[in-house]
Write an enzyme that holds these catalytic residues in place. Structure first.
Site, short mmCIF file in Angstrom:
data_model
loop_
_atom_site.label_atom_id
_atom_site.label_comp_id
_atom_site.label_asym_id
_atom_site.label_seq_id
_atom_site.Cartn_x
_atom_site.Cartn_y
_atom_site.Cartn_z
N SER A 274 0.85 -1.18 0.00
CA SER A 274 0.00 0.00 0.00
C SER A 274 0.88 1.23 0.00
O SER A 274 2.00 1.18 0.52
CB SER A 274 -0.88 -0.02 1.25
OG SER A 274 -1.24 1.29 1.65
N ARG A 313 -21.87 -6.68 -46.39
CA ARG A 313 -20.90 -6.25 -45.39
C ARG A 313 -21.46 -5.02 -44.72
O ARG A 313 -21.96 -4.11 -45.40
CB ARG A 313 -19.52 -5.98 -46.00
CG ARG A 313 -18.86 -7.29 -46.46
CD ARG A 313 -17.38 -7.16 -46.79
NE ARG A 313 -17.19 -6.50 -48.07
CZ ARG A 313 -16.59 -5.32 -48.24
NH1 ARG A 313 -16.09 -4.68 -47.20
NH2 ARG A 313 -16.49 -4.79 -49.44
#
Lengths: 452, 452, 452, 452
Positions: A274, A313
């Site tokens: 930490s 497409r």
């Protein structure tokens, strides 16, 4: 945010997902297409060789490609232009045959398929490593008692081996699933403008067959420019793997809570500290898997949402896949790699597991005691007696064992020593050992099948 | 895939979302924290100055940061370490005060907030540009007739101005929404390990006030380490903007279809071509917005899913936000920028709009005719007559006008010339002009408000 | 699955979301439309009265409506037909004026808006109840020490009051947000076929104004048939509330774990038991909120995905909203109601909180001790000393207090009694009290504002 | 909203997803569990018979079940209680054996699996019907020319048969996928409290084997209470099917646009009309499939998000699945059924298809012409010539044919009649016929495989 990549990603895999790898995979397609059109008699062999000679990403200016792609609308257009220009320097005739008969999407989709195949080539052994390490955990802790927990409450005792067997079994299901998906979904894309291979006249199919063979990809009956169910299936398989990795990480991180302390991630210099609390050992590997599991469902949803593509497409749907699927692949790789490391070095505190079992006033043994009492006093009566005893134990904060010991209905049927034995977790394993055997046998059989 | 960034992104905005920008924003936090702790009497002014002197990203090794972040579990830990080492070279006392009282998440969250504020500083004028160009379209096409379409079918005539006014109105709603969200959600994060500022003793609140003032960020009543509703609200606002951009892009791309050809994206060298079809002019700008609209819902969902964070600071949920929110910001910027360009150069073919109106055998005028007939023959009878005429027109492939002209029920009430007038779109605008006036007035009022 | 509704839902709210309520809301629209068209001089007052007389759901055959809706494609078409037939029995002239000038979507959207307004009328006071109960918790536990937990590990001490203040503050933000969203997003829908009100000729706008006034709904500048940002904003606000409820439920359920036992859901006959384990007290209220929080992100995503609607009225997107938004509303109501009950009866065991604080060898006090030592021996040295002590405490399984007490570097600066005081959580509250004051003051101010 | 069900759902399937069906499926589990425990010697055969005698939903009070489920937290607890009470009236001894050895989740999960099996029993032949009707379309329109469209623009000609073959091929992939998923994912759930079958002592496994055989469900190596990858896989398969149905619906609805008019949904009394526009024929079947495709991704994401379940049985995740998965099943059934009807009655206007091909100034033939010219004048030169001709045709709004006819570079190589032939779509089919053959052959082979 590339800065966060090392946190969440697996470098060996990320190599396959870089921009350069993408371009190389598209160039592999173009080189193979040159050879396939030559084999089918569409272009001269010499042209194919001239094209292939330039199909190396090192020869390309990626920054320029990126800028031009922005105008063109996709990456294949400028790539084919650069490649054509390169080939033209040596062989003008060959230059005219670059990308012959293909459309942009053929190069981009097949390139993606090749990339994903390579990426899965990394995750496959890593999944195997995870499975083997889980199998070792199962073996080692077959009989280690631990509190079974349901609804996030202690329920009845189980073994840590059974818990790990559940993890292993799920991981092995995913291995089988990914093998199947890889074989079924990673197929050649070649169709030309609208999927009919019309620009190749009557040579389209021979070219497609040769190309599929060259790239060692299955040849589908039809191009899949606007039918994306294969990619959706792959995305779902990756998302499901990530879900299981998240489930394992949730279990480990719950067991790592300060008050439980049954499991710990492996420690290491600079790992899980930490910026302000000196005592912290954070479950950083679990965090990676849990973050991936939080992100994957949305990404999977995107792949499904993108399926509704227009006509031959589509517009927008196809483009939505590009970053989404590679992101899922990367998250899967990262979660897998980090969690495999967690499992490989997992610190199991079986003493603490036993201690936690005993911490809840013995209430965790209630079901087993009720079952045992039921055999002698009838199941309904046993349920009534044990429920009342649990309520009293809770209200008076006394051990369930004490409460039952002074209950005449119980002592009529059970001697004190018999009663004490009911508060030992070993006697309440049920079919756990058998289930473990089955899971381990399946794991061994899979390994043998792969080795053969 | 950085290669695809130029396609989907907006370079000016992406500058704010780079790794370097992230680190700089975190360093801006650290420098300001130094000043704030000094102002609150926690550390000497000289230390604050010594810290600030090093808070420039150019002094940092990003690759090393990335590697160390992977071990530490977040970016702040190694950044604070590098910063401390840099400061220590000049001033050992100051080095001890780096990051004083803060936790990693304070630096990362506030850094993110600063980044997002800068990014929104780019999109705000771009949204204004889009709104102004839409307003110009509305002005120019107030009375341009076009087929209104519902369920993807021609419905009744409307005007292109009204259609564009719908786009403008939505964009202006988003501008107001983003202004509000920015003011409400981009607030300071400072809480220390568990949100109590305990490491600053009784100076925590003065430090927080000074820091908020220094960074010009609102100071919330409480840290929000594990309460992420503000970020979720911002994500939703971005996602909603993208949804509207997608809706506009869908409308434009539908109108660009070869058979409709009412609108075209601006043309340009190398823009929207095909690798194989020489005639192609693809709607590439619309594709960007539609792809973003396909991706945004999943990313928004991720931000909501990440809200369930544990305790004072969570595990996995927070980490899931890092890439997701900046991705959403980048997609929003890209879709906005590309669509603003599309709108700025939009080619409107009003002749073709008129032609399409007439193409459907005049059936698009049916509602208007029914309304007009209703005034003379009663609404139920009119509905019956017109429905029958529509059915006949369709079956016999004849213009509706012809069918009605020979219908005695109609000619009894309408002279031929009167009937013909009903087939002109201009007579059927309803309140369109009034609505347009209101939308333009609101737009002007907003602009005036900003200018003042 | 209606069977599961009582588990997840809130009956009082569900009343507003039934089919009958939906139909009644649409009939409220039709009745008001009749009055508005009369007031604007489009139809006779008598017709309006005749229409309104039949606008009661009890007169309608819901099953027939449902069947006909399936053919027609929406609910408004058969509803208008049934209503017209009912009116025609009394007043043929009035029948011709039913639904005058409106399109199906006008009735369906405005009906939805009316339903949601009523539903929010239920959740508003329920949110207030939750906020008040949370405020009482904050008051009662301002100074109750509890372990602050980050990354699912004990971090540093905090107070249960501060934790509850975080919950309260988030809930109050949501109350403000929902108030704003309700005012901004629940607006009239009236546009006719393509949003121009053309079928009402020049009376469209007066009708719209009269209708908005009659229904007490804001009148937007334009219809929003295909612009759904307002509904998306509402959905996001609901989803965000659910996220916060899920976060609170996660915190409570973690604290209810057998090994922590700091909090308990209220007990009750038949509540939270198990079909097999007699001792079980499951966190059933938390489960409801957590299940809602798991479901909400996907539902919110659907509302965002549905925003891309075509032209004047779309195909598929609109229809996707119908069940999604009411589902979100229902899940929000259910989670809110159940969690409000949990909070109202929450059993807080402050003794156990204290005990858990002390259970981790005192490591939770490390940051505070480091801060205190830092004042005397310098911050860097203090960090080094405390980290080493933590490592030793962990390795030797000894209390941190003991390890430090025999460390010369520490005893040089701190007497034993001073050191002992550092292991008391009360001395390490930082700005917690001040933050709590601010949150409570804001809560009180809001209550006062509402009362006035 | 049950009122909307007929619109979106398929009644035959919905029958399997009702509350009553759910309860019956759970009772089927309880009856079979009685028989299995008897066969394994745990309880008397007579008890099993007594239990089974009451396992009919008609004997249960669903409203009471629902109310009690809300308190208990799940449906199994009150169901087992009601069943026990019913059995006790006849046979007190048997009553003690109800639900023997099982936990609530065993009954609920296996009940769900049984329901889903029945539901898939409906969708399987419906998918077959759809596939057969698509195959007939392919046969009928093998050679019907239609514009191939990419990026929502006309691209090059293709055949309607090839387009339909793409649909068919995808549907057949889903059939295979669903068959596999059904076999792999619908397995027995039986584990007792924590998955070890401990309450059955050493008889757990024999009971499990007997139960699996009785219900004709595969017996997994381990219970899967907290491992939900099988359900996630099923959800993904359903979501993917819905995606394909949405894609087909998008294609059909685009082709149904007034200006294209190539396809129409089957007409019918009361079908697809408008509440205000007499001419409307809305694509209502497509709307159902598109709405389902908009909703499915979010629901699939929920199933994936729910995978992270805690410990032996989780909190919130499991509960999130209950409505989500049946909703997905229902949406799939509805979309399938409605789209199968659309395809069965699809009106194909091949004349209009031909007309649209010719509408774009012949630009759609550009690629084919470029290919043909390339054979004679070299590919680069051909590209240059055709691109210039396209630009001129567009600028001067003249047919491409005319522009090319007067271009010396072209007439040098092609006689007028030759050039004309290049503007016929038939000559540009490429491998379309071959692809169609393959798709039809695979379809026939599948049908033969099923028939055998």
């Amino acid at each position: 945010m590339r800065l966060f990549d090392p946190l969440f990603r697996w470098p060996a895999l990320e190599e396959e997902l870089t921009d350069a790898a993408r371009v190389q995979a598209m160039l592999d397609f173009e080189a193979a297409l040159g050879r396939a059109t030559a084999r089918a008699g569409v272009i001269p062999e010499a042209s194919a060789a001239a094209i292939a000679a330039h199909c190396s990403v090192a020869r390309f200016d990626l920054a320029a490609l990126a800028r031009q792609a922005a105008l063109a609308g996709n990456l294949a257009i400028p790539l084919v232009e650069q490649l054509t220009a390169l080939v033209a320097r040596d062989d003008a005739a060959a230059a005219a045959h670059v990308h012959r008969g293909a459309t942009s999407q053929d190069a981009i989709d097949t390139g993606l398929v090749l990339q994903l195949r390579r990426a899965l080539g990394h995750t496959q052994p890593e999944l195997e490593r995870l499975a083997n390490d889980l199998a070792a955990l199962v073996e080692a802790h077959r009989a280690t008692p631990v509190a079974g927990r349901t609804w996030m409450q202690q329920a009845v005792p189980t073994t840590f081996g059974l818990k790990a067997a559940g993890w292993l079994d799920a991981v092995n299901r995913h291995r089988a699933r990914l093998d199947a998906v890889r074989a079924r979904c990673l197929v050649l894309q070649l169709g030309g403008a609208v999927g009919s291979l019309a620009a190749l006249g009557d040579r389209g199919w021979p070219v497609a067959e040769a190309l599929a063979q060259d790239l060692a990809l299955p040849l589908p009956d039809l191009p899949w420019h606007a039918h994306r169910d294969r990619l959706a299936e792959l995305a779902a398989a990756l998302g499901s793997c990530i879900g299981t990795l998240g489930k394992i990480a949730r279990d480990i991180s719950l067991a790592m809570q300060t008050e439980l302390a049954e499991l710990s991630e492996p420690a290491g210099e600079g790992r899980g500290g930490s910026s302000t609390m000196p005592q912290k050992r954070n479950p950083v590997g679990c965090a990676v898997a849990l973050a991936a599991a939080t992100r994957a469902p949305g990404l999977v949803a995107t792949m499904f949402a993108a399926m509704v593509q227009e006509g031959e497409r589509g517009l927008g749907g196809w483009q939505a896949e590009w970053e989404t699927l590679t992101e899922l692949m990367g998250l899967f790789g990262g979660a897998l790699h980090h969690l495999a490391d967690v499992v490989a070095g997992l610190d199991v505190d079986s003493g603490r597991m036993r201690q936690n079992l005993d911490a809840g006033q013995g209430l965790i043994f209630a079901e087993g005691i009720q079952t045992a009492l039921g055999e002698r006093m009838g199941r309904s009566e046993a349920r009534r007696v044990v429920q009342a005893a649990c309520a009293r134990a809770r209200a008076e904060r006394r051990p369930l064992h004490e409460v039952l010991a002074v209950d005449g209905a119980v002592s009529r049927h059970f001697a004190a020593s018999e009663l004490a034995r009911l508060f030992a977790p070993d006697g309440y394993r049920g079919s756990a050992d058998r289930m473990i055997e089955r899971v381990l046998a399946a794991h061994t059989a899979r390994a043998a099948g792969e080795g053969s």
